[in-house]
Write an enzyme that holds these catalytic residues in place. Structure first.
Site, PDB file in Angstrom:
ATOM      1  N   GLY A  22       9.287   6.111 -14.767  1.00 42.11           N
ATOM      2  CA  GLY A  22       9.267   5.241 -13.588  1.00 42.11           C
ATOM      3  C   GLY A  22       9.539   3.785 -13.892  1.00 42.11           C
TER       4      GLY A  22
ATOM      5  N   ASP B 135       2.240   2.008 -24.778  1.00 35.61           N
ATOM      6  CA  ASP B 135       3.053   0.895 -25.279  1.00 35.61           C
ATOM      7  C   ASP B 135       4.208   0.583 -24.329  1.00 35.61           C
ATOM      8  OD1 ASP B 135       3.859  -1.030 -27.181  1.00 35.61           O
ATOM      9  OD2 ASP B 135       5.334   0.385 -27.977  1.00 35.61           O
ATOM     10  N   GLY B 136       4.939   1.619 -23.917  1.00 35.56           N
ATOM     11  CA  GLY B 136       6.102   1.420 -23.048  1.00 35.56           C
ATOM     12  C   GLY B 136       5.691   0.930 -21.678  1.00 35.56           C
ATOM     13  N   SER B 137       4.717   1.608 -21.061  1.00 42.55           N
ATOM     14  CA  SER B 137       4.340   1.204 -19.693  1.00 42.55           C
ATOM     15  C   SER B 137       3.679  -0.161 -19.683  1.00 42.55           C
ATOM     16  CB  SER B 137       3.471   2.249 -18.991  1.00 42.55           C
ATOM     17  OG  SER B 137       2.857   3.112 -19.854  1.00 42.55           O
TER      18      SER B 137
ATOM     19  N   ASP C 294      -0.773   8.818 -28.692  1.00 41.11           N
ATOM     20  CA  ASP C 294      -0.038   8.366 -29.882  1.00 41.11           C
ATOM     21  C   ASP C 294      -0.757   7.225 -30.611  1.00 41.11           C
ATOM     22  OD1 ASP C 294       1.790  10.180 -29.003  1.00 41.11           O
ATOM     23  OD2 ASP C 294       3.414   8.758 -28.647  1.00 41.11           O
TER      24      ASP C 294
ATOM     25  N   GLY D  73       3.430  12.433 -31.330  1.00 37.13           N
ATOM     26  CA  GLY D  73       3.472  11.148 -32.039  1.00 37.13           C
ATOM     27  C   GLY D  73       4.922  10.719 -32.049  1.00 37.13           C
TER      28      GLY D  73
ATOM     29  N   ARG E 252      -2.721  16.633 -24.754  1.00 37.04           N
ATOM     30  CA  ARG E 252      -2.905  15.627 -23.701  1.00 37.04           C
ATOM     31  C   ARG E 252      -3.931  16.064 -22.655  1.00 37.04           C
ATOM     32  NH1 ARG E 252       2.854  13.394 -22.725  1.00 37.04           N
ATOM     33  NH2 ARG E 252       2.419  13.931 -20.567  1.00 37.04           N
TER      34      ARG E 252
HETATM   35  O1  F6P Z   1       3.752   9.098 -25.471  1.00 43.33           O
HETATM   36  C1  F6P Z   1       2.892  10.157 -25.388  1.00 43.33           C
HETATM   37  C2  F6P Z   1       3.622  11.456 -25.566  1.00 43.33           C
HETATM   38  O2  F6P Z   1       2.653  12.456 -25.458  1.00 43.33           O
HETATM   39  C3  F6P Z   1       4.419  11.571 -26.859  1.00 43.33           C
HETATM   40  O3  F6P Z   1       3.612  11.876 -27.948  1.00 43.33           O
HETATM   41  C4  F6P Z   1       5.425  12.633 -26.500  1.00 43.33           C
HETATM   42  O4  F6P Z   1       6.610  12.506 -27.249  1.00 43.33           O
HETATM   43  C5  F6P Z   1       5.696  12.359 -25.066  1.00 43.33           C
HETATM   44  O5  F6P Z   1       4.574  11.690 -24.544  1.00 43.33           O
HETATM   45  C6  F6P Z   1       5.982  13.597 -24.258  1.00 43.33           C
HETATM   46  O6  F6P Z   1       6.322  13.241 -22.964  1.00 43.33           O
HETATM   47  P1  F6P Z   1       6.554  14.272 -21.791  1.00 43.33           P
HETATM   48  O7  F6P Z   1       5.236  14.449 -21.103  1.00 43.33           O
HETATM   49  O8  F6P Z   1       7.562  13.605 -20.934  1.00 43.33           O
HETATM   50  O9  F6P Z   1       7.048  15.561 -22.376  1.00 43.33           O
END
Ligand code: F6P
Length: 359
Positions: free
Chosen positions: A78, A115-117, A140, A183, A285
């Site tokens: 997003g 980090d990105g968001s 991560d 990661g 996650r």
């Molecule tokens: O940034 C967190 C993360 O879980 C990374 O470790 C992984 O590469 C990515 O998100 C996976 O993203 P998605 O949920 O789009 O598959």
């Protein structure tokens, strides 16, 4: 401070609901403020009407603290500065997002992101003059300005549990088990889980590996009389001089993953071992947050609201030496925060004779 906004942004992780709960409890009971939850991160701010839900103490029926995921929803595609236009390109929708934030009539925005968001939210806040406080989250654990992010501890615990389950079956079948963990840019999960889970080899993005060194380590394990071995491989691990393994996506997004299969095949070829590969993926996650993630999320939520109330915005909360602290965004330094190869965990791994794949 009369009204606060809160959103989650980027990939979810365990502990987000605990952080939202802490923000609301502190804002309402500590500062007499209202809280509005923004749904689906920056995407919810592009919609009209903006997608929100009021957050008050009545929503806390007792189970929120324990729940994985985020009750507000989130997106990790997003970026309003480069939002997919549905025709294969991207468009800048940051003005719409800022207009959406302004329409909420909030005194400050609290963003829970990786980090990105965090970079995107900071840029938005700067551009629109929005008082903003960041709370770092990501399995991560690579956000600069904090030793620990929400979600990391649960992911490590999950990976360690996987190793605990893989070890007996590895021993029974005399196999080398490769466990691929997440990661994207940093090997924090792999390193911590590998140490705690008794791995023989840990491959992380910060140390490009040499298959010969990995095979030599596995030969030395066999020489010590053990009939099996455990290898932990971060999804972004790559061979010396080689590239990260990625999976294509019709939408153009780069997905990591597949490194475990590559490493497994290389090990099988180099050693003749019977190798099996497990990819842990999004299991890391989801699920209930560990007690450490609940504590961290609670502490970050309280600290962030207190910063907003004191008008000390433009800052991110963090964890250092057993306490919360905060840093101005401009002092955070660049991300991602990678594994410190001279730091405690790398030294511990080397000290235990674990191979990082380079020697
Ligand atoms: O940034 C967190 C993360 O879980 C990374 O470790 C992984 O590469 C990515 O998100 C996976 O993203 P998605 O949920 O789009 O598959």
């Amino acid at each position: 401070m009369k009204r606060l906004g809160v959103l989650t942004s980027g990939g979810d992780c365990a502990g987000l609901n605990a952080a939202i709960r802490a923000v609301v409890k502190r804002a309402v009971t500590g500062h007499g403020a209202e809280v509005v939850g923004i749904l689906q991160g920056t995407k919810g701010l592009m919609e009209r009407p903006v997608r929100t839900r009021p957050l008050d103490l009545s929503i806390f029926t007792g189970d929120i603290l324990r729940q994985g995921g985020t009750m507000l929803g989130t997106v990790n595609t997003g970026d309003p500065f480069a939002f997919p236009d549905g025709r294969g390109g991207v468009t800048d929708r940051s003005a719409e997002v800022l207009e959406g934030i302004r329409g909420l009539d909030i005194d400050a925005l609290i963003g829970i992101g990786g980090d990105g968001s965090m970079r995107i939210l900071r840029r938005l806040a700067d551009q629109g003059g929005i008082p903003f406080v960041g709370i770092p989250k990501t399995i991560d654990n690579d956000v600069p300005g904090t030793e620990m992010c929400i979600g990391y501890h649960t992911a490590v615990a999950t990976a360690v549990e996987a190793l605990d389950r893989l070890q007996p079956t590895a021993a029974s079948h005399q196999r080398v088990m490769v466990l691929e963990v997440m990661g994207r840019d940093a090997g924090h999960i792999a390193l911590a889980a590998g140490i705690a889970g008794g791995a023989d080899v840990i491959l992380i993005p910060e140390v490009p590996y040499d298959t010969g060194a990995v095979a030599a380590k596995l030969a030395s394990v066999a020489g010590e009389g053990r009939n099996h071995a455990l290898v932990v491989c971060a999804e972004a691990a790559r061979p010396r001089g080689g590239a990260v393994t990625t999976r294509p996506d019709p939408g153009g997004t780069v997905h990591y993953g597949g490194a475990g299969q590559v490493v497994g095949a290389e090990i099988a070829e180099a050693t003749g071992a019977d190798v099996r590969v497990t990819v842990l993926g999004h299991v890391q996650r989801g699920g209930m947050p560990t007690s450490i993630d609940r504590l961290l999320a609670s502490a970050f939520g309280v600290h962030a609201v207190d910063l907003a109330a004191a008008k000390r915005t433009g800052r991110m909360v963090g964890w250092r030496g057993g306490d919360t602290f905060d840093t101005a965004f401009e002092d955070l330094g660049p991300g991602p925060r990678c594994v410190d190869l001279e730091g405690s965990q790398a030294r511990t791994a080397r000290g235990l004779g674990i191979s990082l794949g380079d020697r």
